[in-house]
Motif scaffolding. Structure first.
Motif, PDB file in Angstrom:
ATOM      1  N   VAL A  30      25.356  27.923  12.322  1.00 37.14           N
ATOM      2  CA  VAL A  30      24.102  27.202  12.076  1.00 37.14           C
ATOM      3  C   VAL A  30      22.956  27.857  12.836  1.00 37.14           C
ATOM      4  O   VAL A  30      21.839  27.996  12.318  1.00 37.14           O
ATOM      5  CB  VAL A  30      24.242  25.721  12.478  1.00 37.14           C
ATOM      6  N   GLY A  31      23.211  28.291  14.085  1.00 42.05           N
ATOM      7  CA  GLY A  31      22.160  28.926  14.872  1.00 42.05           C
ATOM      8  C   GLY A  31      21.675  30.214  14.240  1.00 42.05           C
ATOM      9  O   GLY A  31      20.467  30.440  14.105  1.00 42.05           O
ATOM     10  N   ALA A  32      22.610  31.068  13.843  1.00 40.48           N
ATOM     11  CA  ALA A  32      22.223  32.333  13.215  1.00 40.48           C
ATOM     12  C   ALA A  32      21.557  32.102  11.865  1.00 40.48           C
ATOM     13  O   ALA A  32      20.568  32.765  11.514  1.00 40.48           O
ATOM     14  CB  ALA A  32      23.449  33.226  13.058  1.00 40.48           C
ATOM     15  N   GLY A  91      34.555  21.401   1.626  1.00 39.60           N
ATOM     16  CA  GLY A  91      33.366  21.906   2.316  1.00 39.60           C
ATOM     17  C   GLY A  91      33.338  23.416   2.365  1.00 39.60           C
ATOM     18  O   GLY A  91      32.271  24.034   2.234  1.00 39.60           O
ATOM     19  N   ALA A  92      34.506  24.035   2.540  1.00 40.68           N
ATOM     20  CA  ALA A  92      34.574  25.495   2.554  1.00 40.68           C
ATOM     21  C   ALA A  92      34.172  26.066   1.201  1.00 40.68           C
ATOM     22  O   ALA A  92      33.471  27.086   1.123  1.00 40.68           O
ATOM     23  CB  ALA A  92      35.983  25.950   2.924  1.00 40.68           C
ATOM     24  N   VAL A  93      34.598  25.406   0.121  1.00 43.80           N
ATOM     25  CA  VAL A  93      34.241  25.858  -1.229  1.00 43.80           C
ATOM     26  C   VAL A  93      32.732  25.722  -1.447  1.00 43.80           C
ATOM     27  O   VAL A  93      32.077  26.627  -1.994  1.00 43.80           O
ATOM     28  CB  VAL A  93      35.026  25.067  -2.290  1.00 43.80           C
ATOM     29  N   VAL A  94      32.167  24.584  -1.015  1.00 46.45           N
ATOM     30  CA  VAL A  94      30.721  24.383  -1.156  1.00 46.45           C
ATOM     31  C   VAL A  94      29.955  25.456  -0.382  1.00 46.45           C
ATOM     32  O   VAL A  94      28.985  26.045  -0.885  1.00 46.45           O
ATOM     33  CB  VAL A  94      30.332  22.970  -0.650  1.00 46.45           C
ATOM     34  N   THR A  95      30.395  25.725   0.842  1.00 51.51           N
ATOM     35  CA  THR A  95      29.723  26.729   1.661  1.00 51.51           C
ATOM     36  C   THR A  95      29.902  28.128   1.071  1.00 51.51           C
ATOM     37  O   THR A  95      29.026  28.990   1.210  1.00 51.51           O
ATOM     38  CB  THR A  95      30.251  26.679   3.100  1.00 51.51           C
ATOM     39  N   SER A 140      16.888  18.560   4.704  1.00 48.99           N
ATOM     40  CA  SER A 140      17.148  17.132   4.876  1.00 48.99           C
ATOM     41  C   SER A 140      17.959  16.574   3.714  1.00 48.99           C
ATOM     42  O   SER A 140      18.881  15.769   3.909  1.00 48.99           O
ATOM     43  CB  SER A 140      15.824  16.363   5.005  1.00 48.99           C
ATOM     44  N   ILE A 141      17.614  17.012   2.504  1.00 47.10           N
ATOM     45  CA  ILE A 141      18.372  16.560   1.338  1.00 47.10           C
ATOM     46  C   ILE A 141      19.806  17.079   1.403  1.00 47.10           C
ATOM     47  O   ILE A 141      20.765  16.352   1.117  1.00 47.10           O
ATOM     48  CB  ILE A 141      17.672  17.015   0.044  1.00 47.10           C
ATOM     49  N   GLY A 142      19.980  18.337   1.809  1.00 44.54           N
ATOM     50  CA  GLY A 142      21.322  18.892   1.952  1.00 44.54           C
ATOM     51  C   GLY A 142      22.139  18.147   2.985  1.00 44.54           C
ATOM     52  O   GLY A 142      23.321  17.842   2.769  1.00 44.54           O
ATOM     53  N   ALA A 170      24.122  25.126   1.795  1.00 44.44           N
ATOM     54  CA  ALA A 170      24.681  25.295   3.130  1.00 44.44           C
ATOM     55  C   ALA A 170      24.491  24.036   3.965  1.00 44.44           C
ATOM     56  O   ALA A 170      25.365  23.671   4.769  1.00 44.44           O
ATOM     57  CB  ALA A 170      24.036  26.487   3.829  1.00 44.44           C
ATOM     58  N   GLY A 171      23.365  23.339   3.775  1.00 47.27           N
ATOM     59  CA  GLY A 171      23.135  22.092   4.495  1.00 47.27           C
ATOM     60  C   GLY A 171      24.187  21.047   4.173  1.00 47.27           C
ATOM     61  O   GLY A 171      24.625  20.297   5.058  1.00 47.27           O
ATOM     62  N   VAL A 172      24.616  21.009   2.919  1.00 49.35           N
ATOM     63  CA  VAL A 172      25.688  20.087   2.526  1.00 49.35           C
ATOM     64  C   VAL A 172      26.953  20.393   3.325  1.00 49.35           C
ATOM     65  O   VAL A 172      27.571  19.513   3.928  1.00 49.35           O
ATOM     66  CB  VAL A 172      25.974  20.190   1.012  1.00 49.35           C
ATOM     67  N   GLY A 173      27.349  21.667   3.339  1.00 47.91           N
ATOM     68  CA  GLY A 173      28.565  22.052   4.033  1.00 47.91           C
ATOM     69  C   GLY A 173      28.482  21.838   5.531  1.00 47.91           C
ATOM     70  O   GLY A 173      29.406  21.300   6.154  1.00 47.91           O
TER      71      GLY A 173
END
Length: 481
Positions: free
Chosen positions: A385-387, A454-458, A417-419, A287-290
């Motif tokens: 991100v908040g939730a 990004g949508a696919v990654v998420t 951080s890595i994401g 999720a961090g990547v996306g």
């Protein structure tokens, strides 16, 4: 009864000392968390200004951001273990003292190298979040502790939305030193708040971190973050980038072996055997990547001049204002998390938040022709991100012993951080792949491709989130013949 349980029970409505702590401690912890996020993010919008003011290249100026992220990532697990138990208050105050000293170095009109040292010291603030969470878990009643921990987690990400426009505005008014002076003032405020309100721990002193394990973890995370964060390395020196990743993984493997041999490891890897902890960290990574990919794409898109055939040509300060709704909505989601948790499990909230981020990607992909599209996308991203950030600690801490709070959340922060580094690099690579030879800006289709990828990654993170839900136990009942 443990000391943490005793404190929680002692802080009853009839206890004035407990009432005072229950009111003041969450505010102080949240203040420190927000300030550290703002101070850490100050370098982001100042990269171009640092290059022109101090007459260094943009690649060199980029290090004012990279070095703070790097020191934050490598110091988090070490300070998390060092600050376990009775050493927590001295470690927090000492770290804040280092941050204040580093902030002074960024304000003084000294050479660029000194500025980098100061920014590296400021990056240690990113390691304080897990220690804030550990203090909340020990000293506050269970419900108040859960809501405070959720808000600290949200602050570590959403606070960036306040740092960017603040730094951009102050730089326009008085130059980079004024922006860094504001960070110094905030760091001093956080130090005073901790000095006044941060309590000493009643837990026993934990063994000091193993030196060899600390060095191996620092080296592995440093190598991985440096390689993952250098988009140009992946573009022009792919073999070197792959070799760097391999070296980082080898160092990480050596650290794992060392950890398993220690009676008191830097990070209790046995916690990763639990499906919820392993799944939470995997979801955080993906999720961090996306999340960072979309954040990078939106901020870059709105700053692209209209001569490119798209974009809005916003200034650094105006583009930074785009992050304000991201932060405000993120904080609102964090504040609502206790109400949502009364109706949804933490795992279900993670799933719902991830779905909101996917919706933000889809909106940016198809409706960015007017400025309302990216603005609404950024707002949805802040909500997601908040939730997500508010629910993630609950997933991990439900199965984590109180004494391992700082360590477990420190690992989750390093994973994040890595994401984020992966997301930033992936954004740069995707847009570079859609930039014609000799062109300064990528084609508009590049943003569309980045959004759908990004949508696919998420969506992968969405799938992982379903593994966080507790398994139902089916009880067989005997039937009469």
């Amino acid at each position: 009864m443990t000391s943490s349980e005793g404190n929680a029970q002692g802080d009853t409505p009839g206890n004035s000392q407990g009432d005072s702590r229950e009111n003041s401690l969450p505010r102080a912890l949240l203040l420190i968390g927000v300030v550290m996020a703002v101070v850490g993010s100050v370098g982001g919008p100042l990269i171009t200004s640092v290059a022109t003011t101090l007459h260094v290249s943009l690649a060199a100026a980029q290090w004012t951001l990279t070095v703070s992220l790097l020191t934050g990532a490598v110091s988090t697990p070490v300070l998390g273990r060092l600050g376990s138990g009775a050493r927590r208050r001295p470690v927090v105050l000492g770290t804040l003292g280092v941050i204040v000293a580093g902030s002074v170095l960024t304000v003084l009109p000294l050479p660029f190298g000194v500025l980098l040292v100061g920014r590296a010291a400021q990056g240690c603030g990113l390691a304080l979040g897990p220690l804030m969470m550990a203090s909340a878990r020990e000293h506050l009643p269970k419900a108040r502790a859960a809501s405070t921990i959720a808000m600290i987690s949200v602050a570590s990400t959403a606070g960036v939305g306040f740092g960017y426009p603040l730094a951009g505005y102050l730089t326009d008014v008085g130059g980079i030193r004024l922006a860094y002076a504001a960070a110094l003032g905030l760091a001093a405020l956080a130090f005073l708040a901790a000095l006044r309100f941060f309590p000493a721990s009643n837990q026993p002193v934990a063994p000091a971190p193993d030196a060899a394990a600390s060095l191996l973890l620092t080296a592995s995370v440093s190598v991985l973050l440096l390689v993952l964060g250098e988009a140009s390395l992946w573009q022009h020196h792919l073999a070197l980038a792959v070799g760097g990743i391999a070296a980082g993984l080898v160092l990480l493997g050596a650290w794992t072996l060392r950890e398993r041999a220690l009676p008191t490891p830097l990070v209790d890897l046995r916690l990763l055997r639990h499906r919820a902890v392993a799944g939470a960290n995997a979801a955080m990574l993906v999720a961090g990547v996306g999340m960072y990919l979309l954040l990078s794409c939106i901020t870059r898109y709105v700053q692209t001049p209209r001569v490119a055939g798209y974009g809005f040509g916003l200034s650094t300060f105006t583009a930074g204002l785009f992050l304000v709704p991201f932060s405000v909505v993120g904080f609102v989601a964090g504040r609502l998390s206790p109400w949502l948790r009364a109706r949804l499990s933490a795992a279900a909230l993670v799933t719902a938040a991830t779905a909101v981020v996917i919706a933000a990607f889809a909106l940016f992909a198809v409706a960015r022709g007017t400025i309302a599209g990216p603005l609404v996308s950024m707002t949805l991203l802040g909500l997601g991100v908040g939730a997500f950030s508010a629910a993630m600690p609950a997933v991990i801490l439900e199965v984590t012993p109180a004494r391992e709070t700082a360590s477990a959340m420190g690992v989750n922060q390093v994973v994040r951080s890595i994401g984020f580094s992966l997301g930033s690099t992936l954004s740069a690579l995707l847009l570079a792949a859609h930039t014609n030879p000799g062109a300064l800006f990528p084609a508009d289709e590049g943003f569309t491709a980045a959004a759908w990828i990004g949508a696919v990654v998420t969506a992968l993170a969405l799938g992982i989130s379903f593994t966080l839900r507790p398994r139902r136990t089916v009880v067989a009942t005997a039937t009469a013949p």
